[in-house]
Design an enzyme around this catalytic site. Structure first.
Site, PDB file in Angstrom:
ATOM      1  N   ASP A  25       0.877  -1.181   0.000  1.00 22.30           N
ATOM      2  CA  ASP A  25       0.000   0.000   0.000  1.00 22.30           C
ATOM      3  C   ASP A  25       0.907   1.221   0.000  1.00 22.30           C
ATOM      4  O   ASP A  25       2.146   1.105   0.057  1.00 22.30           O
ATOM      5  CB  ASP A  25      -0.912  -0.030   1.247  1.00 22.30           C
ATOM      6  CG  ASP A  25      -2.223   0.743   1.058  1.00 22.30           C
ATOM      7  OD1 ASP A  25      -2.156   1.918   0.628  1.00 22.30           O
ATOM      8  OD2 ASP A  25      -3.294   0.192   1.345  1.00 22.30           O
TER       9      ASP A  25
ATOM     10  N   VAL B 261       0.240   1.811  -7.185  1.00 23.24           N
ATOM     11  CA  VAL B 261      -0.161   0.981  -8.334  1.00 23.24           C
ATOM     12  C   VAL B 261      -0.228   1.762  -9.647  1.00 23.24           C
ATOM     13  O   VAL B 261      -0.347   1.161 -10.709  1.00 23.24           O
ATOM     14  CB  VAL B 261      -1.525   0.272  -8.097  1.00 23.24           C
ATOM     15  CG1 VAL B 261      -1.453  -0.699  -6.930  1.00 23.24           C
ATOM     16  CG2 VAL B 261      -2.660   1.273  -7.921  1.00 23.24           C
TER      17      VAL B 261
ATOM     18  N   ASN C 112      -6.557  -5.069  -5.387  1.00 25.93           N
ATOM     19  CA  ASN C 112      -7.609  -4.602  -4.479  1.00 25.93           C
ATOM     20  C   ASN C 112      -7.616  -3.087  -4.286  1.00 25.93           C
ATOM     21  O   ASN C 112      -8.641  -2.509  -3.923  1.00 25.93           O
ATOM     22  CB  ASN C 112      -7.388  -5.323  -3.131  1.00 25.93           C
ATOM     23  CG  ASN C 112      -8.201  -4.751  -2.003  1.00 25.93           C
ATOM     24  OD1 ASN C 112      -9.399  -4.956  -1.918  1.00 25.93           O
ATOM     25  ND2 ASN C 112      -7.540  -3.993  -1.110  1.00 25.93           N
TER      26      ASN C 112
ATOM     27  N   TYR D  62     -16.512   5.498 -10.213  1.00 25.89           N
ATOM     28  CA  TYR D  62     -16.437   4.218  -9.490  1.00 25.89           C
ATOM     29  C   TYR D  62     -17.097   3.116 -10.324  1.00 25.89           C
ATOM     30  O   TYR D  62     -16.500   2.072 -10.580  1.00 25.89           O
ATOM     31  CB  TYR D  62     -17.095   4.365  -8.115  1.00 25.89           C
ATOM     32  CG  TYR D  62     -16.823   3.196  -7.203  1.00 25.89           C
ATOM     33  CD1 TYR D  62     -15.561   2.997  -6.651  1.00 25.89           C
ATOM     34  CD2 TYR D  62     -17.818   2.269  -6.908  1.00 25.89           C
ATOM     35  CE1 TYR D  62     -15.294   1.907  -5.827  1.00 25.89           C
ATOM     36  CE2 TYR D  62     -17.564   1.188  -6.083  1.00 25.89           C
ATOM     37  CZ  TYR D  62     -16.307   1.011  -5.543  1.00 25.89           C
ATOM     38  OH  TYR D  62     -16.046  -0.069  -4.735  1.00 25.89           O
TER      39      TYR D  62
ATOM     40  N   LYS E  97     -15.056   0.073 -12.256  1.00 23.68           N
ATOM     41  CA  LYS E  97     -15.293  -1.297 -11.770  1.00 23.68           C
ATOM     42  C   LYS E  97     -15.887  -2.169 -12.883  1.00 23.68           C
ATOM     43  O   LYS E  97     -15.555  -3.342 -13.008  1.00 23.68           O
ATOM     44  CB  LYS E  97     -16.201  -1.270 -10.539  1.00 23.68           C
ATOM     45  CG  LYS E  97     -15.529  -0.657  -9.315  1.00 23.68           C
ATOM     46  CD  LYS E  97     -14.297  -1.461  -8.923  1.00 23.68           C
ATOM     47  CE  LYS E  97     -13.623  -0.935  -7.681  1.00 23.68           C
ATOM     48  NZ  LYS E  97     -12.465  -1.738  -7.282  1.00 23.68           N
TER      49      LYS E  97
HETATM   50  N1  LIG Z   1     -15.860  -1.417   1.261  1.00 29.81           N
HETATM   51  C1  LIG Z   1     -16.873  -1.735   0.470  1.00 29.81           C
HETATM   52  O1  LIG Z   1     -18.063  -1.598   0.838  1.00 29.81           O
HETATM   53  C2  LIG Z   1     -16.612  -2.275  -0.905  1.00 29.81           C
HETATM   54  C3  LIG Z   1     -17.681  -2.757  -1.655  1.00 29.81           C
HETATM   55  C4  LIG Z   1     -17.458  -3.259  -2.932  1.00 29.81           C
HETATM   56  C5  LIG Z   1     -16.170  -3.270  -3.439  1.00 29.81           C
HETATM   57  N2  LIG Z   1     -15.145  -2.784  -2.685  1.00 29.81           N
HETATM   58  C6  LIG Z   1     -13.803  -2.823  -3.276  1.00 29.81           C
HETATM   59  O2  LIG Z   1     -12.939  -3.530  -2.416  1.00 29.81           O
HETATM   60  C7  LIG Z   1     -11.624  -2.978  -2.485  1.00 29.81           C
HETATM   61  C8  LIG Z   1     -11.171  -2.546  -1.104  1.00 29.81           C
HETATM   62  O3  LIG Z   1     -12.108  -1.631  -0.568  1.00 29.81           O
HETATM   63  P1  LIG Z   1     -11.916  -0.991   0.864  1.00 29.81           P
HETATM   64  O4  LIG Z   1     -13.255  -0.660   1.371  1.00 29.81           O
HETATM   65  O5  LIG Z   1     -10.990  -1.816   1.680  1.00 29.81           O
HETATM   66  O6  LIG Z   1     -11.206   0.381   0.456  1.00 29.81           O
HETATM   67  P2  LIG Z   1     -10.285   1.336   1.365  1.00 29.81           P
HETATM   68  O7  LIG Z   1     -10.518   2.705   0.852  1.00 29.81           O
HETATM   69  O8  LIG Z   1     -10.504   1.047   2.809  1.00 29.81           O
HETATM   70  O9  LIG Z   1      -8.815   0.857   0.985  1.00 29.81           O
HETATM   71  C9  LIG Z   1      -8.249   1.115  -0.262  1.00 29.81           C
HETATM   72  C10 LIG Z   1      -6.742   1.073  -0.081  1.00 29.81           C
HETATM   73  O10 LIG Z   1      -6.135   1.320  -1.357  1.00 29.81           O
HETATM   74  C11 LIG Z   1      -4.972   2.114  -1.132  1.00 29.81           C
HETATM   75  N3  LIG Z   1      -4.593   2.838  -2.337  1.00 29.81           N
HETATM   76  C12 LIG Z   1      -5.197   3.919  -2.894  1.00 29.81           C
HETATM   77  N4  LIG Z   1      -4.499   4.353  -3.944  1.00 29.81           N
HETATM   78  C13 LIG Z   1      -3.426   3.519  -4.063  1.00 29.81           C
HETATM   79  C14 LIG Z   1      -2.332   3.458  -4.959  1.00 29.81           C
HETATM   80  N5  LIG Z   1      -2.171   4.373  -5.943  1.00 29.81           N
HETATM   81  N6  LIG Z   1      -1.417   2.476  -4.791  1.00 29.81           N
HETATM   82  C15 LIG Z   1      -1.553   1.569  -3.802  1.00 29.81           C
HETATM   83  N7  LIG Z   1      -2.568   1.574  -2.916  1.00 29.81           N
HETATM   84  C16 LIG Z   1      -3.487   2.557  -3.048  1.00 29.81           C
HETATM   85  C17 LIG Z   1      -5.377   3.065  -0.007  1.00 29.81           C
HETATM   86  O11 LIG Z   1      -4.227   3.592   0.634  1.00 29.81           O
HETATM   87  C18 LIG Z   1      -6.229   2.165   0.878  1.00 29.81           C
HETATM   88  O12 LIG Z   1      -5.476   1.575   1.923  1.00 29.81           O
HETATM   89  C19 LIG Z   1     -11.708  -1.830  -3.471  1.00 29.81           C
HETATM   90  O13 LIG Z   1     -11.329  -2.282  -4.751  1.00 29.81           O
HETATM   91  C20 LIG Z   1     -13.176  -1.461  -3.441  1.00 29.81           C
HETATM   92  O14 LIG Z   1     -13.597  -0.812  -4.616  1.00 29.81           O
HETATM   93  C21 LIG Z   1     -15.330  -2.301  -1.432  1.00 29.81           C
END
Ligand SMILES: NC(=O)c1ccc[n+]([C@@H]2O[C@H](COP(=O)([O-])OP(=O)(O)OC[C@H]3O[C@@H](n4cnc5c(N)ncnc54)[C@H](O)[C@@H]3O)[C@@H](O)[C@H]2O)c1
Length: 267
Positions: A39, A63, A89, A178, A182
């Site tokens: 991260d 990333v 992720n 978003y 996705k």
């Molecule tokens: N939380 C939900 O309700 C939910 C629902 C459906 C899908 N998702 C998907 O699941 C995944 C994780 O979601 P989450 O809720 O844990 O999100 P989050 O926002 O808690 O975590 C995302 C992480 O990605 C990191 N990040 C951002 N930009 C980055 C980069 N350039 N390089 C490396 N890391 C980077 C951030 O620092 C963060 O720690 C995502 O793909 C999200 O779209 C989440």
């Protein structure tokens, strides 16, 4: 349970410090994999990796930056010799720093180009770059599993009425980038699965539904009412699906989208 074992496997998770990223790392480690928690914040990644039960490491990673991904790949290959699982992720879920401006900024008509571009860079280009740079190692070794994390909003449009408060006001609209990114991730998964099928690299999407995480009560109530299972997900609800996709338990599966959403997309 042998089918689900990830013993002696090396797994990289991007966005590892997020709400779900941490659970993905724990799940892979509990199944026996050595995990690289990657991260933006390197120090926090290193601290978090120490909490995992297998030989794991934390690493800084952006990333969107090919050099950063290559550095990670080389570091992991030097330490473990192979990379078997990649969980793409990391993603941007737009937050608006000024809550008063959020209602206006998140509206489609006003949504800023910079935010659109940032989501495209992280959510889509990041998945492409990590798959290209890390997945190529898997193709060379003729095995590997790439899991791209999408969202129910990549399959169905957000229902903007979920964000209307009991007093009729609305302070947030789920932004367009978003859903668009996705949805693209789901199609990119199919592209790469077809491209690397014969190279032994499986590529699948895991589509989670909304996770309960201190949202406003009205939102949780509305979301739950729209979900056949009647509730939002817990952060741990995706562990089984992730291990399944990472392991030999899904060895004849590629190009698929495993939807784990409490039934959200069923009606
Ligand atoms: N939380 C939900 O309700 C939910 C629902 C459906 C899908 N998702 C998907 O699941 C995944 C994780 O979601 P989450 O809720 O844990 O999100 P989050 O926002 O808690 O975590 C995302 C992480 O990605 C990191 N990040 C951002 N930009 C980055 C980069 N350039 N390089 C490396 N890391 C980077 C951030 O620092 C963060 O720690 C995502 O793909 C999200 O779209 C989440």
């Amino acid at each position: 349970m042998e089918l689900f074992s990830l013993k002696n496997k090396t797994a990289i998770v991007t966005g590892a410090l997020g709400l779900l990223g941490k659970e993905h790392c724990k799940a892979l480690s509990e199944a026996g994999a050595n995990v690289i928690a990657a991260d933006i914040n390197e120090l926090e990644c290193a601290d978090f990796a120490k909490t995992l039960q297998t030989e794991s490491m934390g690493s800084g990673l952006d990333v969107t930056n090919p050099d950063s991904i290559k550095k990670l790949r080389d570091k992991v290959l030097q330490k473990f010799g192979h990379i078997d699982v990649l969980v793409n992720n990391a993603a941007i879920n737009d937050m608006f720093e000024n809550p008063k401006a959020a209602a206006e900024q998140s509206k489609f008509e006003n949504y800023p180009l910079e935010l659109w571009q940032k989501s495209v860079d992280v959510n889509l280009t990041g998945v492409f770059l990590c798959s290209q740079i890390i997945g190529t190692e898997m193709a060379k070794q003729k095995s590997g599993s790439i899991i791209n994390i999408a969202s129910t909003y990549g399959i169905t449009a957000p229902d903007q009425s979920l964000y209307i408060k009991k007093d009729g006001s609305q302070s947030f609209y789920k932004p367009p980038a978003y859903s668009a990114t996705k949805g693209a991730v789901i199609m990119f998964t199919k592209y790469l699965a077809a491209y690397w099928g014969k190279a032994g690299v499986r590529v699948n999407t895991l589509t989670p539904g909304g996770v309960e995480n201190s949202q406003d009560e009205f939102f949780i109530e509305k979301y739950s009412a729209k979900t056949p299972l009647g509730k939002m997900a817990k952060p741990t609800d995706y562990k089984g699906a992730l291990i399944f996709l990472a392991s030999n338990a899904s060895s004849y599966m590629t190009g698929a989208n495993l939807i784990v959403d409490g039934g959200w997309t069923a009606w």
